[in-house]
Design an enzyme around this catalytic site. Sequence first.
Site, PDB file in Angstrom:
ATOM      1  N   LYS A 111       0.830  -1.209   0.000  1.00  0.00           N
ATOM      2  CA  LYS A 111       0.000   0.000   0.000  1.00  0.00           C
ATOM      3  C   LYS A 111       0.858   1.249   0.000  1.00  0.00           C
ATOM      4  O   LYS A 111       0.515   2.241  -0.626  1.00  0.00           O
ATOM      5  CB  LYS A 111      -0.945  -0.003   1.208  1.00  0.00           C
ATOM      6  CG  LYS A 111      -2.081  -0.988   1.034  1.00  0.00           C
ATOM      7  CD  LYS A 111      -3.275  -0.676   1.901  1.00  0.00           C
ATOM      8  CE  LYS A 111      -4.419  -1.626   1.575  1.00  0.00           C
ATOM      9  NZ  LYS A 111      -5.431  -1.695   2.607  1.00  0.00           N
ATOM     10  N   LYS A 192      -4.046 -10.048  -6.719  1.00  0.00           N
ATOM     11  CA  LYS A 192      -5.303 -10.278  -6.000  1.00  0.00           C
ATOM     12  C   LYS A 192      -6.401  -9.396  -6.586  1.00  0.00           C
ATOM     13  O   LYS A 192      -6.132  -8.248  -6.957  1.00  0.00           O
ATOM     14  CB  LYS A 192      -5.019  -9.930  -4.538  1.00  0.00           C
ATOM     15  CG  LYS A 192      -6.175  -9.896  -3.621  1.00  0.00           C
ATOM     16  CD  LYS A 192      -5.759  -9.395  -2.249  1.00  0.00           C
ATOM     17  CE  LYS A 192      -5.868  -7.897  -2.161  1.00  0.00           C
ATOM     18  NZ  LYS A 192      -5.875  -7.362  -0.809  1.00  0.00           N
ATOM     19  N   LYS A 195     -10.524  -3.872  -5.027  1.00  0.00           N
ATOM     20  CA  LYS A 195     -11.286  -2.683  -5.416  1.00  0.00           C
ATOM     21  C   LYS A 195     -10.368  -1.487  -5.651  1.00  0.00           C
ATOM     22  O   LYS A 195     -10.768  -0.504  -6.258  1.00  0.00           O
ATOM     23  CB  LYS A 195     -12.331  -2.360  -4.342  1.00  0.00           C
ATOM     24  CG  LYS A 195     -11.745  -2.211  -2.945  1.00  0.00           C
ATOM     25  CD  LYS A 195     -12.766  -2.480  -1.847  1.00  0.00           C
ATOM     26  CE  LYS A 195     -12.058  -2.767  -0.532  1.00  0.00           C
ATOM     27  NZ  LYS A 195     -12.875  -3.410   0.473  1.00  0.00           N
TER      28      LYS A 195
HETATM   29  P1  TYM Z   1     -10.606  -5.774   3.623  1.00  0.00           P
HETATM   30  O1  TYM Z   1     -11.651  -4.759   3.935  1.00  0.00           O
HETATM   31  O2  TYM Z   1      -9.524  -5.388   2.674  1.00  0.00           O
HETATM   32  O3  TYM Z   1     -11.275  -7.079   3.077  1.00  0.00           O
HETATM   33  C1  TYM Z   1     -12.344  -7.736   3.752  1.00  0.00           C
HETATM   34  C2  TYM Z   1     -12.179  -9.235   3.636  1.00  0.00           C
HETATM   35  O4  TYM Z   1     -12.187  -9.645   2.268  1.00  0.00           O
HETATM   36  C3  TYM Z   1     -11.062 -10.482   2.003  1.00  0.00           C
HETATM   37  N1  TYM Z   1     -10.628 -10.303   0.616  1.00  0.00           N
HETATM   38  C4  TYM Z   1     -10.382 -11.302  -0.239  1.00  0.00           C
HETATM   39  N2  TYM Z   1     -10.467 -12.636  -0.111  1.00  0.00           N
HETATM   40  C5  TYM Z   1     -10.160 -13.396  -1.179  1.00  0.00           C
HETATM   41  N3  TYM Z   1      -9.764 -12.891  -2.373  1.00  0.00           N
HETATM   42  C6  TYM Z   1      -9.659 -11.561  -2.561  1.00  0.00           C
HETATM   43  N4  TYM Z   1      -9.283 -11.067  -3.731  1.00  0.00           N
HETATM   44  C7  TYM Z   1      -9.983 -10.699  -1.470  1.00  0.00           C
HETATM   45  N5  TYM Z   1     -10.005  -9.350  -1.288  1.00  0.00           N
HETATM   46  C8  TYM Z   1     -10.390  -9.133  -0.022  1.00  0.00           C
HETATM   47  C9  TYM Z   1      -9.996 -10.000   2.995  1.00  0.00           C
HETATM   48  O5  TYM Z   1      -9.017 -10.974   3.220  1.00  0.00           O
HETATM   49  C10 TYM Z   1     -10.844  -9.720   4.220  1.00  0.00           C
HETATM   50  O6  TYM Z   1     -11.057 -10.902   4.955  1.00  0.00           O
HETATM   51  N6  TYM Z   1      -7.606  -5.590   7.620  1.00  0.00           N
HETATM   52  C11 TYM Z   1      -8.864  -6.085   7.125  1.00  0.00           C
HETATM   53  C12 TYM Z   1     -10.062  -5.628   7.938  1.00  0.00           C
HETATM   54  C13 TYM Z   1      -9.985  -5.885   9.405  1.00  0.00           C
HETATM   55  C14 TYM Z   1     -10.120  -7.160  10.036  1.00  0.00           C
HETATM   56  C15 TYM Z   1     -10.032  -6.894  11.447  1.00  0.00           C
HETATM   57  C16 TYM Z   1     -10.296  -8.449   9.574  1.00  0.00           C
HETATM   58  C17 TYM Z   1      -9.824  -4.956  10.371  1.00  0.00           C
HETATM   59  N7  TYM Z   1      -9.873  -5.562  11.610  1.00  0.00           N
HETATM   60  C18 TYM Z   1     -10.136  -7.918  12.371  1.00  0.00           C
HETATM   61  C19 TYM Z   1     -10.392  -9.490  10.511  1.00  0.00           C
HETATM   62  C20 TYM Z   1     -10.303  -9.215  11.894  1.00  0.00           C
HETATM   63  C21 TYM Z   1      -9.065  -5.601   5.696  1.00  0.00           C
HETATM   64  O7  TYM Z   1      -8.537  -4.581   5.303  1.00  0.00           O
HETATM   65  O8  TYM Z   1      -9.952  -6.322   4.981  1.00  0.00           O
END
Ligand code: TYM
Length: 326
Positions: A111, A192, A195
């Site tokens: 990032k 990956k 968005k």
């Molecule tokens: P975020 O908002 O980027 O994504 C949310 C969830 O979607 C999954 N994901 C994917 N899985 C498979 N293939 C993909 N291409 C793909 N893109 C996104 C992510 O792995 C995620 O599970 N840091 C986290 C948010 C967070 C969190 C937490 C998660 C904050 N606190 C505590 C678990 C526990 C994040 O940015 O996810």
Amino acid sequence: MKRVFSGIQPTGILTLGNYLGAMKQWVALQETHDCFYCVVNLHAMTVMPDAEELRENTLSVAAMLVAAGLDPDKVTLFVQSDVAEHAELGWLLQCMATFGELSRMTQFKEKSREKEVITGGLFSYPALMAADILLYNTHLVPVGEDQRQHLELTRDIAQRFNNRYGGLFTLPEPFIPEVGGRIMSLDDPEKKMSKSNPNPNSYIGLLDPPDTIRQKIMRAVTDSGREIYYDPENKGAVSNLLTIYSLCSGKTIEALEKDYEGRGYGEFKKDLAEVVVECLKPIQARYNELKESGNINEILKKGAGKARAVAAPMMDKVRELMGLKV
Ligand code: TYM
């Protein structure tokens, strides 16, 4: 009942990657676990979003989670900033995470390469994520593969806390689907699906209309050769499409390989597009209903109350153990 916690950022569009990698598991787990699901708007602050957009995106993501199948009577669905304990514990855990650990986070490295301004929040982001998880005595964290390293750091921080101040925190386990843990971009199977990719043809948005989905899938890159079989190493693009097909249709990858033996990519993609359209149709319909009914605020208010009831006593114990109560 074992406790589940997971979070999702309210950053505009959600993709099929979010749905297949995480949200689908969230829905399945609500039947067997005590689930806390959080729209992590404090994490979104790391990129200084526009205030009005953030407000709207927070409500839209919450509505999307309910539309995808979360039952607000079964799960606790809430917004991170409604429970102040997240920020408080986040700070304390930032003070326990080392510069070296945070510097090694792949997601930070990626990032920060993309951005002109790198905030302190973007760097310490995983400490807040650890706080989210540890506040709830979480056993299981359903996420996509990209969050595995953050989960490992969460466990390290929890262990460090337990050794230094007393065994308070449960060590959480990642729950990452074997198939679908990493849905790849439609224009580049090495990346990956995300968005934040500037090319909208690289991802399927959960709110994309049927014709857009069809166009994007027909344009998706494929591999050399005409055969349709699963081999992520040598046929990354087709393997990704097979994964999406399997997860959206419920058919196994082996069954799909058989179905498409001797048939070309064109036919395969055409069918896949219809499968994805059908998979998203009911979600989109429920989403539109929910947005109109305006019930989401109420669901989130109730969720925040339930979350606070767990987070507040936990935070009180943390303050006590760390010498913050005088
Ligand atoms: P975020 O908002 O980027 O994504 C949310 C969830 O979607 C999954 N994901 C994917 N899985 C498979 N293939 C993909 N291409 C793909 N893109 C996104 C992510 O792995 C995620 O599970 N840091 C986290 C948010 C967070 C969190 C937490 C998660 C904050 N606190 C505590 C678990 C526990 C994040 O940015 O996810």
